[in-house]
Design a protein around this motif. Sequence first.
Motif, short mmCIF file in Angstrom:
data_model
loop_
_atom_site.label_atom_id
_atom_site.label_comp_id
_atom_site.label_asym_id
_atom_site.label_seq_id
_atom_site.Cartn_x
_atom_site.Cartn_y
_atom_site.Cartn_z
N THR A 22 -2.42 -19.88 30.63
CA THR A 22 -3.10 -21.07 30.13
C THR A 22 -2.46 -21.49 28.82
N THR A 23 -2.81 -22.65 28.35
CA THR A 23 -2.30 -23.12 27.07
C THR A 23 -2.58 -22.11 25.96
N ALA A 24 -3.75 -21.48 25.99
CA ALA A 24 -4.11 -20.51 24.96
C ALA A 24 -3.22 -19.27 24.98
N ASP A 25 -2.54 -19.01 26.11
CA ASP A 25 -1.67 -17.84 26.24
C ASP A 25 -0.25 -18.11 25.75
N LEU A 26 0.09 -19.35 25.50
CA LEU A 26 1.50 -19.74 25.36
C LEU A 26 1.80 -20.47 24.05
N GLU A 27 3.08 -20.41 23.70
CA GLU A 27 3.64 -21.32 22.70
C GLU A 27 4.83 -21.99 23.36
N VAL A 28 5.19 -23.18 22.91
CA VAL A 28 6.30 -23.91 23.50
C VAL A 28 7.45 -24.01 22.51
N LEU A 29 8.65 -23.91 23.03
CA LEU A 29 9.87 -24.00 22.23
C LEU A 29 10.83 -24.95 22.93
N LEU A 30 11.46 -25.83 22.18
CA LEU A 30 12.49 -26.70 22.74
C LEU A 30 13.85 -26.15 22.37
N GLY A 31 14.72 -26.04 23.36
CA GLY A 31 16.08 -25.56 23.11
C GLY A 31 16.98 -26.69 22.65
N LYS A 32 18.24 -26.37 22.49
CA LYS A 32 19.23 -27.33 22.01
C LYS A 32 19.65 -28.25 23.16
N PRO A 33 19.63 -29.57 22.93
CA PRO A 33 20.08 -30.50 23.97
C PRO A 33 21.56 -30.29 24.30
N ALA A 34 21.89 -30.39 25.59
CA ALA A 34 23.28 -30.25 26.03
C ALA A 34 23.60 -31.38 27.00
N GLU A 35 24.69 -32.10 26.72
CA GLU A 35 25.09 -33.19 27.61
C GLU A 35 25.57 -32.61 28.94
N LYS A 36 25.15 -33.25 30.03
CA LYS A 36 25.55 -32.80 31.36
C LYS A 36 27.01 -33.15 31.60
N ASN A 37 27.76 -32.21 32.15
CA ASN A 37 29.17 -32.45 32.44
C ASN A 37 29.36 -33.52 33.51
N ASP A 38 28.48 -33.54 34.49
CA ASP A 38 28.64 -34.47 35.62
C ASP A 38 27.92 -35.80 35.42
N ALA A 39 27.25 -35.98 34.28
CA ALA A 39 26.51 -37.22 34.01
C ALA A 39 26.54 -37.53 32.52
N PRO A 40 27.64 -38.09 32.02
CA PRO A 40 27.71 -38.42 30.59
C PRO A 40 26.54 -39.30 30.17
N GLY A 41 25.97 -38.98 29.00
CA GLY A 41 24.83 -39.71 28.48
C GLY A 41 23.49 -39.14 28.92
N GLN A 42 23.52 -38.15 29.82
CA GLN A 42 22.30 -37.50 30.26
C GLN A 42 22.29 -36.09 29.66
N TYR A 43 21.15 -35.71 29.06
CA TYR A 43 21.04 -34.46 28.34
C TYR A 43 19.95 -33.58 28.94
#
Length: 162
Positions: A22-43
């Motif tokens: 549940t939400t009470a069990d968790l914390e959220v973390l965002l990682g580092k954005p990485a551009e997709k090799n097969d779709a420039p401009g999409q991260y």
Amino acid sequence: MPTETEPLASPQWAPPPTPRCTTADLEVLLGKPAEKNDAPGQYDIPLTYRNTTNHTCGLYGVPGVDLVGPDEPTFGPVYHLPRVDNGVKYNEVTAGTTASATITVVKPAAGEPAWTPSKLNTIPPGSTQPLTADWPADLPVLRQDAATHPGSYVNGILADPA
């Protein structure tokens, strides 16, 4: 009471399922954005949930994700990302460990309207309360709220990050 011709019924026993995180069990973390090799401009941005309890819980499904930022004249301050079931896996998340989904967003090209969220709200699958993380200030997003097949979305939870 069973008769001599009726066998005793053996109880059906199965271990209890691991309770869902549940939400009470968790914390959220965002990682580092990485551009997709097969779709420039999409991260791709890892969306990682850490179990902050002392017990194991199950985490599976596609989380809800809203990007929240300045008021955009046509669509407002919230961008609800579409959910994509990409082969979601069941994850037993032991105390202190993680499981991750991936957010994919399109960065505006030159001349396209840029909108930079300030935060992300996510609701883990099976929960109703959000967790919040700061959005990377250097990652504007192309709003595609009305698109039939937007290039921004959230995938399901697949596994613990390596």
